[in-house]
Enzyme design. Structure first.
Site, short mmCIF file in Angstrom:
data_model
loop_
_atom_site.label_atom_id
_atom_site.label_comp_id
_atom_site.label_asym_id
_atom_site.label_seq_id
_atom_site.Cartn_x
_atom_site.Cartn_y
_atom_site.Cartn_z
N TYR A 1 0.85 -1.20 0.00
CA TYR A 1 0.00 0.00 0.00
C TYR A 1 0.89 1.26 0.00
CZ TYR A 1 -4.37 2.58 0.61
OH TYR A 1 -5.45 3.41 0.43
N LYS B 1 -3.35 8.62 2.61
CA LYS B 1 -4.59 8.45 3.39
C LYS B 1 -4.44 9.09 4.78
CE LYS B 1 -7.30 6.19 0.48
NZ LYS B 1 -8.34 6.96 -0.26
P1 NAD Z 1 -12.65 2.92 -8.21
O1 NAD Z 1 -11.51 2.65 -9.13
O2 NAD Z 1 -13.98 2.45 -8.59
O3 NAD Z 1 -12.73 4.48 -7.86
C1 NAD Z 1 -11.60 5.33 -7.85
C2 NAD Z 1 -12.03 6.58 -8.59
O4 NAD Z 1 -11.01 7.58 -8.57
C3 NAD Z 1 -12.34 6.29 -10.08
O5 NAD Z 1 -13.67 6.62 -10.36
C4 NAD Z 1 -11.38 7.21 -10.81
O6 NAD Z 1 -11.94 7.75 -12.00
C5 NAD Z 1 -11.17 8.30 -9.75
N1 NAD Z 1 -10.00 9.12 -10.03
C6 NAD Z 1 -8.69 8.78 -10.05
N2 NAD Z 1 -7.94 9.84 -10.44
C7 NAD Z 1 -8.80 10.87 -10.68
C8 NAD Z 1 -8.65 12.22 -11.13
N3 NAD Z 1 -7.44 12.72 -11.46
N4 NAD Z 1 -9.76 12.99 -11.25
C9 NAD Z 1 -10.98 12.50 -10.96
N5 NAD Z 1 -11.20 11.23 -10.53
C10 NAD Z 1 -10.11 10.43 -10.40
O7 NAD Z 1 -12.20 2.29 -6.79
P2 NAD Z 1 -12.85 2.40 -5.33
O8 NAD Z 1 -12.28 1.25 -4.59
O9 NAD Z 1 -14.30 2.59 -5.41
O10 NAD Z 1 -12.15 3.73 -4.74
C11 NAD Z 1 -12.86 4.82 -4.22
C12 NAD Z 1 -12.21 5.35 -2.95
O11 NAD Z 1 -12.34 4.36 -1.93
C13 NAD Z 1 -10.72 5.64 -3.07
O12 NAD Z 1 -10.40 6.79 -2.33
C14 NAD Z 1 -10.09 4.44 -2.40
O13 NAD Z 1 -8.82 4.75 -1.90
C15 NAD Z 1 -11.09 4.20 -1.30
N6 NAD Z 1 -11.05 2.88 -0.66
C16 NAD Z 1 -11.11 1.74 -1.42
C17 NAD Z 1 -11.07 0.50 -0.80
C18 NAD Z 1 -11.08 -0.78 -1.59
O14 NAD Z 1 -10.63 -1.81 -1.08
N7 NAD Z 1 -11.59 -0.80 -2.80
C19 NAD Z 1 -10.99 0.43 0.62
C20 NAD Z 1 -10.96 1.61 1.36
C21 NAD Z 1 -10.99 2.83 0.71
O1 0WE Z 2 -7.09 2.84 -1.73
C1 0WE Z 2 -7.14 1.79 -2.34
C2 0WE Z 2 -6.80 1.76 -3.81
C3 0WE Z 2 -5.62 2.65 -4.07
C4 0WE Z 2 -5.05 2.67 -5.46
C5 0WE Z 2 -5.00 1.57 -6.30
C6 0WE Z 2 -4.40 1.68 -7.54
C7 0WE Z 2 -4.26 0.52 -8.49
C8 0WE Z 2 -4.08 0.96 -9.92
C9 0WE Z 2 -4.47 3.85 -5.87
N1 0WE Z 2 -3.86 3.98 -7.07
C10 0WE Z 2 -3.83 2.93 -7.90
N2 0WE Z 2 -3.16 3.09 -9.08
C11 0WE Z 2 -3.19 2.17 -10.07
O2 0WE Z 2 -2.54 2.34 -11.11
N3 0WE Z 2 -7.49 0.66 -1.66
C12 0WE Z 2 -7.74 0.74 -0.25
C13 0WE Z 2 -7.53 -0.69 -2.28
C14 0WE Z 2 -6.17 -1.30 -2.10
O3 0WE Z 2 -5.17 -0.97 -2.95
C15 0WE Z 2 -4.04 -1.62 -2.50
C16 0WE Z 2 -4.34 -2.35 -1.34
C17 0WE Z 2 -5.72 -2.13 -1.09
C18 0WE Z 2 -6.49 -2.68 0.06
C19 0WE Z 2 -2.75 -1.61 -3.01
C20 0WE Z 2 -1.77 -2.36 -2.39
C21 0WE Z 2 -2.07 -3.08 -1.24
C22 0WE Z 2 -3.35 -3.08 -0.70
#
Ligand code: NAD
Ligand code: 0WE
Length: 262
Positions: A155, A162
């Site tokens: 991460y 974050k």
């Molecule tokens: P996702 O890929 O569906 O959403 C990420 C979004 O970020 C996408 O819609 C993408 O278009 C947008 N984005 C990235 N760069 C951007 C930019 N320059 N301008 C505008 N939009 C931009 O994935 P998700 O998991 O739904 O992620 C949403 C949020 O939840 C993120 O902040 C992620 O860190 C957080 N989160 C995800 C998880 C997980 O496990 N999936 C857990 C905890 C928190």
């Molecule tokens: O916040 C996130 C996603 C963060 C994320 C993921 C990507 C993958 C593709 C941000 N930037 C990128 N850029 C890319 O090009 N999560 C909480 C989901 C997540 O992502 C991980 C995790 C977990 C959980 C990445 C490494 C290890 C654990």
């Protein structure tokens, strides 16, 4: 119905698996009127059918890396809505090379800058741009992850971003509270979304999560959506600057139950 007569703009829908999509669904179930802001027109083919099925009429482009794009977005929104009641920031990004390998070896100045710009500063930028249009008793919400407080393989710099986003939530809450604007974050457990799809061993992380979490499972985007609807509603009028965990209890347990005989 928690959100009757509330207008809320949601940033971060990429496809039907996005956490932002779960949030939009739950908020609509609770009577909210929703606008979606999407990163670029490449995503429109995914988003148009979602908007259609949910009855969402306002769609605007917004790349949070670009100040002009943010200004245009709020200009367009304000032509449809003269004011609104909430904003959801569900955006996070770091370059892929930052999210695999040993933290000290892979982290670069440029990777650090991008991760913090897109994943933390953008929340301040959207709050700043939204401020003139926000009603009294509005609510801002962002999505964070436990990697802000505890280390996690791969991460890496996203954990630092974050941590910044969570401090950002508290400073925005202090800054905007006198205007009646609340600012909170949801710390979600791991969910298989687009942002998780490129991540090495993500399935292993979901299994480990289920083993340690008190509820013995992962969470869904609908469960995150339901808490988002509550936090953006007037039922949460006394809550600001908080990080609410929607992670099946994972962060509260130090050891999996099944490892030790009880
Ligand atoms: P996702 O890929 O569906 O959403 C990420 C979004 O970020 C996408 O819609 C993408 O278009 C947008 N984005 C990235 N760069 C951007 C930019 N320059 N301008 C505008 N939009 C931009 O994935 P998700 O998991 O739904 O992620 C949403 C949020 O939840 C993120 O902040 C992620 O860190 C957080 N989160 C995800 C998880 C997980 O496990 N999936 C857990 C905890 C928190
Ligand atoms: O916040 C996130 C996603 C963060 C994320 C993921 C990507 C993958 C593709 C941000 N930037 C990128 N850029 C890319 O090009 N999560 C909480 C989901 C997540 O992502 C991980 C995790 C977990 C959980 C990445 C490494 C290890 C654990």
């Amino acid at each position: 119905m928690l959100l009757t007569d509330k207008k809320i703009i949601i940033f971060g829908v990429a496809n039907k698996f996005s956490i932002a999509t779960g949030i939009a669904k739950s908020m609509i179930e609770h009577g909210a009127e929703i606008a979606l802001a999407y990163q670029n027109e490449r995503l429109l083919k995914n988003i148009e059918p979602i908007a259609k099925s949910l009855g969402i009429e306002v769609l605007v482009e917004c790349d949070v890396a670009n100040d002009q794009s943010i200004d245009n977005c709020f200009q367009l929104i304000s032509e449809k809505w003269k004011s609104f009641d909430g904003l959801v920031h569900s955006i996070g990004f770091a370059p892929a090379d930052q999210l695999k390998g040993n933290f000290v070896d892979v982290t670069t100045r440029e990777g650090f800058k991008i991760a913090h710009d897109i994943s933390s500063y953008s929340f301040t930028a959207l709050a700043k741009a939204a401020k003139p249009f926000l009603n009294q008793s509005s609510s801002l919400l962002t999505l964070t992850y436990l990697g802000s407080l505890q280390t996690m393989p791969n991460y890496n710099v996203m954990g630092l971003a974050k941590a910044s986003l969570e401090a950002n939530t508290r400073f925005l809450a202090a800054s905007m509270g006198r205007d009646g604007i609340r600012v909170n974050a949801i710390s979600a457990g791991p969910i298989k979304t687009l942002a998780a799809s490129g991540v090495k061993n993500f399935r292993k992380m979901l299994t480990q999560h289920s083993e340690r979490a008190p509820l013995g499972r992962t969470v869904t985007t609908e469960e995150v959506g339901n808490v988002a609807a509550f936090l953006c509603s007037d039922y949460a009028s006394g809550i600001t600057g908080e990080i609410t965990y929607v992670d099946a209890g994972f962060n509260t347990a130090a050891m999996p139950l099944n490892e030790i005989e009880t």
